[in-house]
Design an enzyme around this catalytic site. Structure first.
Site, PDB file in Angstrom:
ATOM      1  N   ASN A 194      -4.172  18.426   6.244  1.00 20.34           N
ATOM      2  CA  ASN A 194      -5.562  18.668   5.774  1.00 20.34           C
ATOM      3  C   ASN A 194      -6.476  18.337   7.152  1.00 20.34           C
ATOM      4  OD1 ASN A 194      -7.963  18.793   4.050  1.00 20.34           O
ATOM      5  ND2 ASN A 194      -7.950  16.373   4.230  1.00 20.34           N
ATOM      6  N   GLY A 251     -14.255  29.101   4.947  1.00 21.31           N
ATOM      7  CA  GLY A 251     -13.122  29.425   5.390  1.00 21.31           C
ATOM      8  C   GLY A 251     -13.169  29.642   7.016  1.00 21.31           C
ATOM      9  N   SER A 252     -14.007  29.343   7.468  1.00 21.11           N
ATOM     10  CA  SER A 252     -14.071  29.210   8.929  1.00 21.11           C
ATOM     11  C   SER A 252     -12.881  28.586   9.719  1.00 21.11           C
ATOM     12  CB  SER A 252     -15.384  28.686   9.766  1.00 21.11           C
ATOM     13  OG  SER A 252     -15.303  27.314   9.433  1.00 21.11           O
ATOM     14  N   HIS A 307     -10.345  17.155   8.186  1.00 21.23           N
ATOM     15  CA  HIS A 307     -11.189  16.170   7.720  1.00 21.23           C
ATOM     16  C   HIS A 307     -12.331  16.122   8.803  1.00 21.23           C
ATOM     17  CE1 HIS A 307     -13.279  13.309   5.099  1.00 21.23           C
ATOM     18  NE2 HIS A 307     -13.416  12.794   6.174  1.00 21.23           N
TER      19      HIS A 307
HETATM   20  C1  GRF Z   1     -14.514  21.468   7.228  1.00 19.91           C
HETATM   21  O1  GRF Z   1     -15.418  20.656   7.664  1.00 19.91           O
HETATM   22  C2  GRF Z   1     -13.176  20.631   7.143  1.00 19.91           C
HETATM   23  O2  GRF Z   1     -13.281  19.604   7.566  1.00 19.91           O
HETATM   24  C3  GRF Z   1     -13.592  20.320   5.595  1.00 19.91           C
HETATM   25  O3  GRF Z   1     -14.273  21.201   4.942  1.00 19.91           O
HETATM   26  C4  GRF Z   1     -14.949  22.024   5.755  1.00 19.91           C
HETATM   27  C5  GRF Z   1     -14.158  23.633   5.573  1.00 19.91           C
HETATM   28  O4  GRF Z   1     -14.886  24.312   6.353  1.00 19.91           O
HETATM   29  N1  GRF Z   1     -12.530  19.662   4.821  1.00 19.91           N
HETATM   30  P1  GRF Z   1     -14.287  26.193   6.354  1.00 19.91           P
HETATM   31  O5  GRF Z   1     -14.381  26.473   4.852  1.00 19.91           O
HETATM   32  O6  GRF Z   1     -13.104  26.216   6.982  1.00 19.91           O
HETATM   33  O7  GRF Z   1     -15.354  26.861   7.069  1.00 19.91           O
END
Ligand code: GRF
Length: 367
Positions: free
Chosen positions: A272, A175-176, A274
């Site tokens: 999204n 969830g960063s 990615h």
């Molecule tokens: C990120 O690297 C995003 O690109 C991918 O999943 C990760 C999620 O990280 N889809 P966080 O949970 O937001 O820290």
């Protein structure tokens, strides 16, 4: 005379005579001064500058009510006097109950009578004009301060605040990126409200982060599959988003594929993030795949979600170099930092585009 409370007309008259003996001139003006604004302050400063001291005749509460209706004044005469007396331009305040200042003017006999620019000498009340002529007061009309009035302030306060677009975040893990969106909202880089956070993983840190920020945090059981999101879950997520009044869905580390009814319910309004420069390296192991491929740079992409896997139209990308001694962790941490800057900015752009009035499509038939 500088007083902390209103004076009587008699005190004011004695003060006027003292000033007169010293060759100084008393300026007189009047008004309701209900909610003090910059127009008032500027006007009073200009009035004070016309002479050597300023007395403000303040309409009593009853007299304001008669002039402006039962909802006014907002502030009592005592409070209005106290606020006025706090201004450097105001030396004294006298409260009066009549509809006109005629009796006060006769009692005080100011040297200068100042009035706001919505008046002219011709539109002054004849009785007021007569007493000013009789007492030999100089009449000065000050320029009107346009666009500022207590009435506009009150109507602005009464109108409801604009509705902020509402974001629903879907995430399976840390969830960063959710945190980066919430921080951007706090810092007003992103004009939106966080409506709900939904996860397919009951233990996900993203839910914990949401709860800590008092944002509704919802776990939806994905069903018995490891990577699939079952039909019941697709429907429940859709309903939860709609119930929360969500305008834009943000997949931030959501590890399952969205299908109907969500795709149609939020068509063009699901994004999204990615961790690669799409179309390169779609799928779950984008960072490892980029390292294994030996590319000199990778990055991150914000794209609209369609029925495919990481295939929707690209909205924004950020490049991240792959360094010779990079491990998956070191590269991931630089990509994440880039994501945290890119995602809130891309959301803000998209929300602005969605809010902009649609340009009418050109019709081929001429009417
Ligand atoms: C990120 O690297 C995003 O690109 C991918 O999943 C990760 C999620 O990280 N889809 P966080 O949970 O937001 O820290």
């Amino acid at each position: 005379m500088s007083t902390a409370s209103p004076v009587t007309p008699e005190d004011a008259a004695r003060w006027r005579d003292e000033l007169d003996r010293d060759g100084r001139r008393l300026v007189f003006t009047s008004g309701c001064f209900d909610i003090l604004h910059a127009g008032h302050v500027r006007y009073l400063r200009q009035a004070r500058d016309l002479g050597d001291a300023l007395i403000v005749a303040l309409n009593s509460d009853d007299s304001v009510r008669r002039l402006k209706g039962p909802a006014r004044p907002v502030n009592s005469q005592e409070d209005r006097a106290e606020v006025l007396l706090g201004l450097a331009a105001v030396d004294a305040v006298v409260i009066f109950d009549d509809d006109r200042t005629v009796a006060l003017l006769r009692a005080i006999r100011p040297h200068i009578f100042a009035k706001g620019g919505d008046y002219t000498e011709e539109t002054l009340h004849p009785a007021e004009l007569a007493v000013l002529r009789e007492t030999g007061a100089e009449i000065r009309i000050l320029p009107e301060v346009r666009g500022r009035s207590t009435t506009t302030i009150l109507s602005r306060m009464a109108s409801p605040p604009p509705r902020l677009p509402r974001i629903g975040v879907l995430g399976s893990g840390n969830g960063s990126n959710f945190e980066a969106i919430a921080a951007a909202i706090d810092e007003q880089r992103l004009t939106a409200a966080m409506a709900v956070v939904i996860s397919d993983n009951a233990d996900a840190r993203i839910l914990e982060r949401a709860r800590r920020r008092n944002i509704p945090a919802v776990h939806v059981d994905p069903g018995p599959w490891r990577t699939r999101l079952g039909d019941a879950a697709q429907q429940e997520i859709c309903r939860r988003l709609q119930d929360a009044g969500v305008d834009l869905v943000v997949c931030a580390g959501f590890m399952r594929i969205l299908k109907e009814p969500i795709l149609s319910a939020f068509a063009g309004r699901i994004v999204n993030i990615h961790p690669s420069l799409l179309p390169a390296f779609p799928g779950r192991s984008a960072i490892a795949d980029a390292l294994a491929a030996g590319v000199p740079e990778t990055g991150c992409t914000v794209h609209l979600v369609d029925a495919g896997i990481d295939t929707g139209p690209v909205l924004a990308q950020s490049r991240v170099p792959v360094l010779p001694d990079d491990t998956e962790e070191s590269l991931a941490s630089r990509i994440h930092a880039a994501e945290h800057a890119l995602l809130p900015a891309a959301i803000q752009d998209l929300l602005q585009r969605l809010a902009a009035p649609q340009t009418p499509s050109r019709s081929s038939s001429q009417g």
